[in-house]
Scaffold this motif. Sequence first.
Motif, PDB file in Angstrom:
ATOM      1  N   GLN A 179      41.259  13.307   3.667  1.00 53.98           N
ATOM      2  CA  GLN A 179      41.448  13.466   5.332  1.00 53.98           C
ATOM      3  C   GLN A 179      42.851  14.070   5.103  1.00 53.98           C
ATOM      4  O   GLN A 179      42.991  15.034   6.056  1.00 53.98           O
ATOM      5  CB  GLN A 179      41.214  12.311   5.922  1.00 53.98           C
ATOM      6  N   LEU A 180      43.886  13.423   4.385  1.00 56.26           N
ATOM      7  CA  LEU A 180      45.336  14.020   4.660  1.00 56.26           C
ATOM      8  C   LEU A 180      45.314  15.304   4.150  1.00 56.26           C
ATOM      9  O   LEU A 180      45.961  16.113   4.495  1.00 56.26           O
ATOM     10  CB  LEU A 180      46.310  12.967   4.225  1.00 56.26           C
ATOM     11  N   TYR A 182      43.052  17.474   3.775  1.00 55.51           N
ATOM     12  CA  TYR A 182      42.421  18.553   4.501  1.00 55.51           C
ATOM     13  C   TYR A 182      43.273  18.931   5.929  1.00 55.51           C
ATOM     14  O   TYR A 182      43.392  20.207   6.221  1.00 55.51           O
ATOM     15  CB  TYR A 182      40.936  18.220   5.453  1.00 55.51           C
ATOM     16  N   GLN A 183      43.891  17.886   6.415  1.00 56.95           N
ATOM     17  CA  GLN A 183      44.927  18.142   7.306  1.00 56.95           C
ATOM     18  C   GLN A 183      46.088  18.949   7.042  1.00 56.95           C
ATOM     19  O   GLN A 183      46.592  20.038   7.453  1.00 56.95           O
ATOM     20  CB  GLN A 183      45.372  16.997   7.951  1.00 56.95           C
ATOM     21  N   ASP A 186      44.761  22.425   6.673  1.00 52.22           N
ATOM     22  CA  ASP A 186      44.754  23.231   8.019  1.00 52.22           C
ATOM     23  C   ASP A 186      46.214  23.569   8.420  1.00 52.22           C
ATOM     24  O   ASP A 186      46.312  24.643   9.011  1.00 52.22           O
ATOM     25  CB  ASP A 186      44.029  22.351   8.939  1.00 52.22           C
ATOM     26  N   SER A 194      52.538  26.948  12.528  1.00 50.58           N
ATOM     27  CA  SER A 194      52.759  25.319  12.445  1.00 50.58           C
ATOM     28  C   SER A 194      54.023  24.647  12.017  1.00 50.58           C
ATOM     29  O   SER A 194      54.087  23.524  12.102  1.00 50.58           O
ATOM     30  CB  SER A 194      51.492  24.870  11.419  1.00 50.58           C
ATOM     31  N   PHE A 203      54.123  15.334  10.312  1.00 46.28           N
ATOM     32  CA  PHE A 203      53.337  15.372   9.139  1.00 46.28           C
ATOM     33  C   PHE A 203      53.905  14.825   7.966  1.00 46.28           C
ATOM     34  O   PHE A 203      53.330  13.783   7.299  1.00 46.28           O
ATOM     35  CB  PHE A 203      53.343  16.845   8.912  1.00 46.28           C
ATOM     36  N   GLN A 206      53.333  10.641   8.796  1.00 49.45           N
ATOM     37  CA  GLN A 206      51.965  10.209   8.768  1.00 49.45           C
ATOM     38  C   GLN A 206      51.773  10.251   7.189  1.00 49.45           C
ATOM     39  O   GLN A 206      51.089   9.222   6.628  1.00 49.45           O
ATOM     40  CB  GLN A 206      51.106  11.280   9.360  1.00 49.45           C
TER      41      GLN A 206
END
Length: 265
Positions: A179-180, A182-183, A186, A194, A203, A206
């Motif tokens: 999941q990290l 994929y983030q 993105d 961004s 970022f 986390q």
Amino acid sequence: MPDAFVARSLEEIRFWSRIMKEHSLFLRLGFRCEDTTLINEANQFYSIFENIENRANQFTAGTDPNVIRKFNEEVHNAVSHIWVFKRMILQLILTCQLPGANNFPLLVDHTSREANYFRNRLAELNAGRLDPLPDAIINENVFFLRIMADHAKFISHLLDPSERKLVDQANEFSHDFDQLLYQAVDLDSMRPQSQTLPMLDQFLDQNRVSVVALRDFKKTARDLIEACRIKSIIHPLLADHVYREAEHFLEIIDMFELSLTGKKN
């Protein structure tokens, strides 16, 4: 600055040459006994990178930058050769020419990605070319988040199935880091919009939380394996290997945080 170039080059080589040396051992352990040519090649790479590691430890921050630049070129050549070796092994596995061997295709691909990362770092250092900080933050995290996700998958598959709680924990880490990743991908696709300080700072924060948790899990697993307290086919050196890579990633995150905000963690 020349001394910064020398220090950074030696830091990279000392860390990654040991990683390449250990990759050679892990690949060798996964070959079948009849794969003597591959075993001999792996042994040769082990010796090559052990020699590089020893020589890197003999240099100091005061070494002539021109000497280090030539050393970087030599190491780059060696890393390029082990990258080719790893990709050749991957092809043999994926074309079913090594039935019964014990190297996962993803593990071989994983080790080749690390070799490619290492040689690119050496080329960048010698060219005096480093990504601007916002790009470097995203690029490095995309690379290392995938590495961490891979590690969790390897641990899950190399633990004995009866170690149900540890297997579940490893699978949870695998999902978390997927999941990290994929983030991060993105965030990468949203560049340059961004790349604001608040966004990049969040970022890093986390990712740090999850890497610390995984690092601690790896340390516990390593200690249990060394004490023969859990059932697995994980080599004790492999357990330490993945722990050190998590520590290395945390150092990179902290370095980025300091450069970005001036804050130490």
